[in-house]
Design an enzyme around this catalytic site. Structure first.
Site, PDB file in Angstrom:
ATOM      1  N   SER A 110       0.843  -1.207   0.000  1.00  0.00           N
ATOM      2  CA  SER A 110       0.000   0.000   0.000  1.00  0.00           C
ATOM      3  C   SER A 110       0.871   1.247   0.000  1.00  0.00           C
ATOM      4  O   SER A 110       0.373   2.362  -0.002  1.00  0.00           O
ATOM      5  CB  SER A 110      -0.905   0.005   1.243  1.00  0.00           C
ATOM      6  OG  SER A 110      -0.090   0.144   2.398  1.00  0.00           O
ATOM      7  N   GLY A 111       2.167   1.070  -0.003  1.00  0.00           N
ATOM      8  CA  GLY A 111       3.074   2.195   0.242  1.00  0.00           C
ATOM      9  C   GLY A 111       3.406   3.032  -0.975  1.00  0.00           C
ATOM     10  O   GLY A 111       3.012   2.740  -2.111  1.00  0.00           O
ATOM     11  N   LEU A 132       6.438   3.703  -2.426  1.00  0.00           N
ATOM     12  CA  LEU A 132       7.345   3.151  -3.442  1.00  0.00           C
ATOM     13  C   LEU A 132       6.572   2.269  -4.423  1.00  0.00           C
ATOM     14  O   LEU A 132       6.714   2.376  -5.639  1.00  0.00           O
ATOM     15  CB  LEU A 132       8.454   2.321  -2.779  1.00  0.00           C
ATOM     16  CG  LEU A 132       9.316   1.583  -3.795  1.00  0.00           C
ATOM     17  CD1 LEU A 132      10.417   2.498  -4.317  1.00  0.00           C
ATOM     18  CD2 LEU A 132       9.921   0.318  -3.228  1.00  0.00           C
ATOM     19  N   ALA A 133       5.702   1.411  -3.851  1.00  0.00           N
ATOM     20  CA  ALA A 133       4.943   0.497  -4.695  1.00  0.00           C
ATOM     21  C   ALA A 133       4.085   1.286  -5.688  1.00  0.00           C
ATOM     22  O   ALA A 133       4.056   0.980  -6.887  1.00  0.00           O
ATOM     23  CB  ALA A 133       4.074  -0.408  -3.832  1.00  0.00           C
ATOM     24  N   ARG A 162      -0.519  -3.394   6.504  1.00  0.00           N
ATOM     25  CA  ARG A 162      -1.332  -3.505   7.731  1.00  0.00           C
ATOM     26  C   ARG A 162      -2.791  -3.160   7.494  1.00  0.00           C
ATOM     27  O   ARG A 162      -3.685  -3.757   8.079  1.00  0.00           O
ATOM     28  CB  ARG A 162      -0.776  -2.552   8.792  1.00  0.00           C
ATOM     29  CG  ARG A 162       0.522  -3.024   9.400  1.00  0.00           C
ATOM     30  CD  ARG A 162       0.850  -2.182  10.594  1.00  0.00           C
ATOM     31  NE  ARG A 162       0.034  -2.567  11.740  1.00  0.00           N
ATOM     32  CZ  ARG A 162       0.488  -3.299  12.754  1.00  0.00           C
ATOM     33  NH1 ARG A 162       1.728  -3.695  12.780  1.00  0.00           N
ATOM     34  NH2 ARG A 162      -0.305  -3.619  13.750  1.00  0.00           N
ATOM     35  N   ASP A 202      19.749  -1.225  -6.312  1.00  0.00           N
ATOM     36  CA  ASP A 202      20.356   0.101  -6.300  1.00  0.00           C
ATOM     37  C   ASP A 202      19.840   0.708  -7.594  1.00  0.00           C
ATOM     38  O   ASP A 202      20.297   0.335  -8.682  1.00  0.00           O
ATOM     39  CB  ASP A 202      21.887  -0.002  -6.327  1.00  0.00           C
ATOM     40  CG  ASP A 202      22.530   1.379  -6.285  1.00  0.00           C
ATOM     41  OD1 ASP A 202      22.049   2.275  -7.012  1.00  0.00           O
ATOM     42  OD2 ASP A 202      23.498   1.566  -5.533  1.00  0.00           O
ATOM     43  N   HIS A 203      18.874   1.603  -7.496  1.00  0.00           N
ATOM     44  CA  HIS A 203      18.169   1.970  -8.730  1.00  0.00           C
ATOM     45  C   HIS A 203      19.074   2.717  -9.724  1.00  0.00           C
ATOM     46  O   HIS A 203      18.752   2.807 -10.895  1.00  0.00           O
ATOM     47  CB  HIS A 203      16.877   2.738  -8.443  1.00  0.00           C
ATOM     48  CG  HIS A 203      17.063   4.168  -8.058  1.00  0.00           C
ATOM     49  ND1 HIS A 203      17.502   4.551  -6.819  1.00  0.00           N
ATOM     50  CD2 HIS A 203      16.870   5.308  -8.747  1.00  0.00           C
ATOM     51  CE1 HIS A 203      17.572   5.871  -6.779  1.00  0.00           C
ATOM     52  NE2 HIS A 203      17.194   6.375  -7.927  1.00  0.00           N
ATOM     53  N   LYS A 245      19.773   2.710 -14.409  1.00  0.00           N
ATOM     54  CA  LYS A 245      19.779   3.863 -15.325  1.00  0.00           C
ATOM     55  C   LYS A 245      20.559   3.519 -16.594  1.00  0.00           C
ATOM     56  O   LYS A 245      21.614   2.887 -16.529  1.00  0.00           O
ATOM     57  CB  LYS A 245      20.383   5.086 -14.629  1.00  0.00           C
ATOM     58  CG  LYS A 245      19.519   5.576 -13.440  1.00  0.00           C
ATOM     59  CD  LYS A 245      20.088   6.824 -12.812  1.00  0.00           C
ATOM     60  CE  LYS A 245      19.417   7.152 -11.487  1.00  0.00           C
ATOM     61  NZ  LYS A 245      18.210   7.950 -11.553  1.00  0.00           N
ATOM     62  N   HIS A 258      24.913   4.444  -4.507  1.00  0.00           N
ATOM     63  CA  HIS A 258      24.879   4.930  -5.895  1.00  0.00           C
ATOM     64  C   HIS A 258      26.257   5.400  -6.397  1.00  0.00           C
ATOM     65  O   HIS A 258      26.708   4.993  -7.468  1.00  0.00           O
ATOM     66  CB  HIS A 258      23.879   6.083  -6.033  1.00  0.00           C
ATOM     67  CG  HIS A 258      22.521   5.782  -5.465  1.00  0.00           C
ATOM     68  ND1 HIS A 258      21.942   4.548  -5.569  1.00  0.00           N
ATOM     69  CD2 HIS A 258      21.626   6.557  -4.803  1.00  0.00           C
ATOM     70  CE1 HIS A 258      20.737   4.578  -4.990  1.00  0.00           C
ATOM     71  NE2 HIS A 258      20.529   5.785  -4.511  1.00  0.00           N
TER      72      HIS A 258
END
Ligand code: BG6
Length: 495
Positions: A15-16, A18-19, A47, A178-179, A183, A241
Site C-alpha cells: 500500500s506504500g 514506493l509500490a 497492515r 540500487d536503482h 539507469k 549509488h
C-alpha cells in the site's frame, strides 16, 4: 511482443509510496509490452484492512493516463490481490501462502514467486525468516527476494541483515536494488569502456588525471526527514549509488559480461578502497548541510519538519578516493553528492592529463594555453556523451580552442527509454543479477564508509555551510584545488 513470463509478485508494503510511485507503473509497462500477460498475479500486503477492490482502485490511480488506456489499466488491475498483514504474525504468513498457492493454480504461474520488500528496512529480516518458518518457498518454481535500500546503516547492521535473509535465501536468489544500476547510461558503462578501443586504451593512469562522479539534486529532503536524520548523504547516496558508479568506471575488464564476472571485478575493486586514518578522513572527505538560499525563498535543512534545530546530518558529501592498483595508482576519484544544489545532474567526468607541450611554444600558441581533454558521461536528466578536445580557431595564428563532440539522446529516444524500475524488474524476472549489488560489494563499501562516518560522528560540524541553489560548500572546491584540480561541473557553467 516480448516473451510472456509467468510469476507471482508478493509485495510487502504493497500500500506504500514506493509500490505506487515506482513498482505498479513499471509492472504496467511490462504488461503493455507483453512480458506480463495472462499468467501473473500481484499480492500486495500491508497492515491496513483493504479489500481487493479498493487495492485495485489505488493501483489504477497510480498508473498515469499517459501510459495506457483505461481498459488496459483495468484488465491489468484485475491481477492484483490484497492481503492485510502484520509482519510479526505467523498466521498471516500462513494465509499468504494459501492465497499464493491458489493464485499459482488460477494463473498457472509455474509456482514462480518474487518476494519484494518494500517495507521499512527494520522488517526485512523478520519477513525473510517468516517466509522460511511458515514454508512459503515453493519447491517447483523459482523463489527470488528483492530488497530495497538501505541495506543496513553500517557494516555491522548490514552483516546482521544479510545473515537474517541468508538463512532463507541463497545469494543467487537475492536481488539488492540500487536503482542507479537501472539507469541507461550507468548500464552503458561496460559497453562504452570495453567495445571502444579508443576509450579502453586510455582508461588508466597513463592518460587520466582524475575522475569525477557527481550526483547533484535540486530537491531538499522533502518529507523524508524522519529517515534522512538517521542516514545523511554519505549513507544515502555515496555508499551505494556513487560507489556503484565508481565500481563500473574503475573495475578491471571482466572475463565475460556475466553477472558472476562483473560482480567478481567490482568486488575486487571495492576490496581496494583505501583504509583511511581519522586524519586522512579529515583531509579527504568534506561534508555540508544546506542553509536557506541567497534570497531566503528556500528553507534551510534545519528548518524542515522533523529535523532537529542543531542537526549534524550532512546533505552534501565530497570525497577523494585513491585506488592503489596498477591501473589507477595516483589518479584521484572524486565523488560528490548533495541536495538542494543548483542543478539536477548525474554525470561522470574523466579529465585527461595535459601532455607536456613539447613542440608548441607560447609564442606559437596565441593568447591561451591548451586545456585538458575531458570526456563527460551524462546520466541524467539528459543522457549523452561529450568529448572536449583541443583544436584551433580559424585564423592566421594557432589559437587553441576547445571543440566539443557531443552526442545527446533525442527527446523521442528518451521518452522510449525504460525507467530504472522497469529494467530492474525485468532483470529479476529473467533471473539476471548483473544490475544488483551482491553481498561482498556491500561488505567492502560499508567498511569504507564506516571509517568516514566514525570520524564524522566524533566531530561536530559547523552547519549550515552552503546556500541552497549553489554548488555546495567551499570546502568541496578546496578538496580538488589542493591537488591542482577543479570540478568540471562548477561555477563557470552555472551561477
Ligand atoms: C535515493 C535517495 O536512493 O535516490 C534519495 O534515497 C535521492 O535521497 C534519490 O533523492 C535520487 O534518485 P534519482 O534517481 O532521482 O537521482
Amino acid at each position: 511482443m516480448a516473451k510472456e513470463q509467468r510469476t507471482i509478485f508478493i509485495i510487502f508494503g504493497g500500500s506504500g509510496d514506493l509500490a505506487h510511485r515506482k513498482l505498479y507503473p513499471a509492472l504496467f509497462k511490462l504488461y503493455v509490452k507483453g512480458y506480463l500477460q495472462d499468467h501473473f498475479a500481484v499480492i500486495g500486503t500491508a497492515r491496513r484492512p483493504w479489500s481487493h477492490e479498493y487495492f485495485r482502485q489505488t493501483v489504477m490511480e497510480s498508473i498515469g493516463a499517459d501510459i495506457g488506456d483505461q481498459e488496459k489499466i483495468s484488465s491489468f488491475a484485475q491481477h492484483f490481490y490484497y492481503q492485510a498483514h502484520d509482519v510479526n504474525d505467523a498466521n498471516h504468513y500462513v494465509a499468504l501462502k494459501k492465497l499464493a498457492a491458489q493464485l499459482s493454480q488460477q494463473y498457472q504461474t509455474g509456482a514462480n514467486q518474487i518476494f519484494y520488500m518494500a517495507v521499512a528496512p527494520r522488517f526485512f529480516g523478520t519477513v525473510a525468516s517468516h517466509i522460511n518458518s511458515e514454508g512459503l518457498l515453493t519447491a517447483q518454481g523459482y523463489n527470488r527476494l528483492v530488497i530495497e535500500k538501505p541495506f543496513g546503516r553500517d557494516l555491522k547492521s548490514a552483516t546482521e541483515l544479510n545473515s537474517s535473509i541468508a538463512a532463507t535465501f541463497q545469494e543467487n536468489q537475492i536481488y539488492r536494488i540500487d536503482h542507479y544500476l537501472g539507469k541507461e547510461m550507468v548500464q552503458a558503462l561496460p559497453l562504452l569502456r570495453f567495445t571502444n578501443p579508443i576509450l579502453e586504451a586510455v582508461w588508466n593512469k597513463n592518460y587520466l588525471s582524475n575522475v569525477q562522479i557527481t550526483l547533484a539534486e535540486t530537491l531538499g529532503v522533502g518529507e523524508r526527514a524522519g529517515y534522512y536524520e538517521t542516514a545523511g548523504a554519505l549513507r544515502d547516496m555515496i555508499q551505494n549509488h556513487a560507489l556503484q558508479i565508481l565500481g563500473l568506471v574503475a573495475m578491471e575488464k571482466p572475463q565475460e559480461f556475466s553477472s558472476a564476472a562483473v560482480h567478481q571485478e567490482k568486488s575486487r575493486l571495492f576490496a581496494q578502497l583505501p583504509t583511511y586514518s581519522p586524519e586522512q578522513v579529515a583531509v579527504n572527505f568534506v561534508r555540508g548541510q544546506y542553509g536557506a538560499d541567497h534570497k531566503g525563498n528556500q528553507l534551510a535543512y534545519r528548518q524542515a519538519d522533523n529535523v532537529a534545530d542543531d542537526s549534524p546530518i550532512e546533505t552534501f558529501v565530497a570525497g577523494k578516493i585513491l585506488i592503489d592498483n596498477p591501473r589507477w595508482q595516483g589518479v584521484p576519484f572524486y565523488v560528490r553528492s548533495g541536495k538542494r544544489l543548483c542543478q539536477k545532474t548525474t554525470r561522470i567526468d574523466l579529465v585527461f592529463k595535459t601532455t607536456a607541450n613539447k613542440i608548441f611554444s607560447q609564442a606559437q600558441l596565441q593568447e591561451v594555453a591548451t586545456q585538458p581533454v575531458i570526456l563527460s558521461i551524462f546520466v541524467e536528466p539528459t543522457q549523452g556523451l561529450s568529448l572536449a578536445l583541443n583544436g584551433t580557431n580559424p585564423g592566421m595564428a594557432l589559437r587553441p580552442f576547445m571543440h566539443t563532440l557531443d552526442f545527446w539522446q533525442s527527446q523521442e529516444e528518451m521518452s522510449n527509454s525504460q525507467e530504472a524500475y522497469e529494467k530492474l524488474l525485468i532483470d529479476i524476472i529473467h533471473g539476471d543479477q548483473t544490475n544488483f549489488t551482491n553481498w561482498q560489494e556491500q561488505e567492502h563499501t560499508w567498511r569504507f564508509i564506516d571509517q568516514i562516518r566514525q570520524y564524522w560522528d566524533q566531530n561536530v560540524p559547523q552547519f549550515p555551510n552552503y546556500y541552497s541553489n549553489s554548488f555546495g560548500p567551499k570546502a568541496s572546491n578546496e578538496l580538488l584545488a589542493r591537488d591542482g584540480n577543479e570540478w568540471v561541473w562548477s561555477n563557470e557553467f552555472g551561477q
